[in-house]
Write a protein that holds these residues in place. Sequence first.
Motif, PDB file in Angstrom:
ATOM      1  N   THR A  48      39.426  39.728  32.898  1.00 24.48           N
ATOM      2  CA  THR A  48      40.554  40.625  32.680  1.00 24.48           C
ATOM      3  C   THR A  48      41.192  40.925  34.030  1.00 24.48           C
ATOM      4  O   THR A  48      42.397  40.779  34.206  1.00 24.48           O
ATOM      5  N   CYS A  49      40.343  41.323  34.971  1.00 21.08           N
ATOM      6  CA  CYS A  49      40.809  41.565  36.347  1.00 21.08           C
ATOM      7  C   CYS A  49      40.634  40.321  37.214  1.00 21.08           C
ATOM      8  O   CYS A  49      41.454  40.054  38.090  1.00 21.08           O
ATOM      9  N   THR A  50      39.560  39.588  36.988  1.00 20.69           N
ATOM     10  CA  THR A  50      39.218  38.465  37.864  1.00 20.69           C
ATOM     11  C   THR A  50      39.669  37.130  37.299  1.00 20.69           C
ATOM     12  O   THR A  50      39.894  36.989  36.097  1.00 20.69           O
ATOM     13  N   VAL A  51      39.764  36.150  38.181  1.00 21.66           N
ATOM     14  CA  VAL A  51      40.067  34.776  37.761  1.00 21.66           C
ATOM     15  C   VAL A  51      38.785  34.066  37.328  1.00 21.66           C
ATOM     16  O   VAL A  51      38.789  33.237  36.417  1.00 21.66           O
ATOM     17  N   GLN A  77      43.446  38.523  39.077  1.00 27.06           N
ATOM     18  CA  GLN A  77      44.648  38.133  38.348  1.00 27.06           C
ATOM     19  C   GLN A  77      45.862  38.730  39.062  1.00 27.06           C
ATOM     20  O   GLN A  77      45.820  39.848  39.566  1.00 27.06           O
ATOM     21  N   ASP A  78      46.951  37.965  39.112  1.00 30.73           N
ATOM     22  CA  ASP A  78      48.170  38.444  39.778  1.00 30.73           C
ATOM     23  C   ASP A  78      48.592  39.797  39.225  1.00 30.73           C
ATOM     24  O   ASP A  78      48.727  39.969  38.004  1.00 30.73           O
ATOM     25  N   CYS A  95      46.975  42.644  39.249  1.00 33.82           N
ATOM     26  CA  CYS A  95      45.910  43.563  38.829  1.00 33.82           C
ATOM     27  C   CYS A  95      45.664  44.648  39.874  1.00 33.82           C
ATOM     28  O   CYS A  95      45.684  45.849  39.573  1.00 33.82           O
ATOM     29  N   ASP A 121      39.790  41.294  27.571  1.00 33.50           N
ATOM     30  CA  ASP A 121      40.138  39.896  27.302  1.00 33.50           C
ATOM     31  C   ASP A 121      39.202  39.202  26.323  1.00 33.50           C
ATOM     32  O   ASP A 121      39.506  38.106  25.857  1.00 33.50           O
ATOM     33  N   GLY A 173      44.953  37.268  28.314  1.00 36.54           N
ATOM     34  CA  GLY A 173      44.411  35.934  28.073  1.00 36.54           C
ATOM     35  C   GLY A 173      44.516  35.521  26.617  1.00 36.54           C
ATOM     36  O   GLY A 173      45.205  36.143  25.807  1.00 36.54           O
ATOM     37  N   SER A 214      50.572  38.939  31.371  1.00 38.61           N
ATOM     38  CA  SER A 214      50.325  39.200  32.786  1.00 38.61           C
ATOM     39  C   SER A 214      50.100  40.689  33.016  1.00 38.61           C
ATOM     40  O   SER A 214      50.457  41.532  32.182  1.00 38.61           O
ATOM     41  N   TRP A 215      49.538  41.003  34.188  1.00 41.95           N
ATOM     42  CA  TRP A 215      49.377  42.394  34.589  1.00 41.95           C
ATOM     43  C   TRP A 215      50.730  43.029  34.899  1.00 41.95           C
ATOM     44  O   TRP A 215      50.875  44.255  34.841  1.00 41.95           O
TER      45      TRP A 215
END
Length: 563
Positions: free
Chosen positions: A271-274, A387-388, A390, A484, A502, A552-553
């Motif tokens: 959700t926050c991370t790639v 994530q972009d 976040c 996510d 996602g 997207s965030w």
Amino acid sequence: MAVLATAATAGEGSAARRFWISSMEEAIFASYSPFVVCLASGKLDMETFRNYIAQDVHFLKAFAQAFEMAEECADDDDAKAAIGELRKAALHKLKIHYSVAQEWGIDMTKEIIPNPATLKYTEFLLAIASGKIEGGKGPGRIDTPFEKTKIAAYTVGAMTPCMRLDAFLGKELQLHLQYEGSGYPYKKWIETYSSASFEASAAQMEELLDKLCVSLTGEELEIIEKLYHQAMKLEIEFFNAQPIVQPVVVPFKKLHDASNNLVIFSDFDLTCTVLDSSAILAEIAILTASKAVQSGTDNLSAQRSPSDVRDSWSAFSKQYTEEFEKCIESLLPSKQAETFDYESLCKNYEQLSYFEKQANSRVIESGLLKGINLEDIRRTGERLVLQDGCKEFFHKAINMKGKLNAGFHILSYCWCADLIRSVFGSGSPNDLSIHSNEFNYEGSVSTGEIVRAMESPLDKVKTFRSILADVGREKEHMSVYIGDSVGDMLCLLEADVGIVMGSSLSLRRVGEQHGVSFVPLYPGLIKKQREVLREDSRVWKGLSGVLYTASSWTEIHGFVLGA
């Protein structure tokens, strides 16, 4: 959100295309502004729309004047001709604007005073057209004939984003005309901005900008890009400055006041991370084994080669994936529910919770987490790719905390809360509350044990409810949960607004089989805006069976916090 295909009006290497793509965040913020959301819903107050039309006259006048000044500076006959054509188009549009304004009951013979946001953009544009540009050597006026030829490029660079943004919003708004049909009060206006002719004008402006950029140096292109982005930001300020006198569903933060609290929750992994944090911790464990072998340290990691540790993690990952898929199958009812069935969903989640705890037990018993150094965890967290948008979302939200009655919480299965803490690096420990598992340490080295505080969907929703219960003892609350995966489902559904990042197939399959609907966020809030009848209307409510999907965030940022 509509696909921004209109950005591709120019070919490969186009400066205009590059500038527009890098301005997507501002374009989305414009879509989520109260003015545009009300306009898209077909419920915008008429007086607000009249005010917008009146203010737009000042933009058109400034455009026509800036074109005239840019034409005088251009030294290329083709460029002069193109600028001249655009100036004529602006003057023609101004005439049409006057007639439209009269149709809407605006007396154009009376002086219309520009509001501060309008004035800010028009003064910015005309300053550029007169050569007052901040560039590589600092602010100043461009006076030499050679440098004056660049004014045309700088001026067009400051006008192009307005045209492209209007074309983008026109197409975005056109998508919502279907809801109101012929009764949509602004249909003619929106059709103008979504028309092929307006798109052609925007494309013509971009082609001119590309032509004017060909002979510029890298430093000069950077100046134009800076002006382009500054113009975009001023455009967003213009939309946000439109006086909204009606109740509006955006930004969400404005729907709460001193009598209640805004509580924002988010999952962490993917959700926050790639990347998933378990894979990141596995890589740290492999690195730890390599260090132990090189130093000859006598501990569990040193007894295994890095390749053995990697193979063990690979085997755990494969087993988890296979068993997870079987577990998801067991959660699916034989027949899809006709209506939202939360009770059945909660009961089925007991199986998923048991599965997650068993998987954690295998990792702990393996000892693979033993020997990891806390400093390695912190260094990795500080470099972790999110994530972009976040981190920007949480930093802005936390910085607004003094103006909001708000709380911010991360709920995660992550084995090591220290990894999450190092990622966000928020000032005070109380700024962003982390609810996760913890490593057990001897000194600063992991023992391989995990303090198991949050392992399952049931653990997550229990913590979620506990936080809201504590908040509710003093005030009412409004909650947003961002997640996510299927493990976030219960929290997503119980929040006033559940937002899915996602495209998790398991989340959708389990949700849909239990009667959950998934609605894209932007169309969803447009529908909600149509439901707002009075100031105390509460259109967002938990356990509605509806979850909102975001690409997207930046979308989440625009919806929750605004630009």
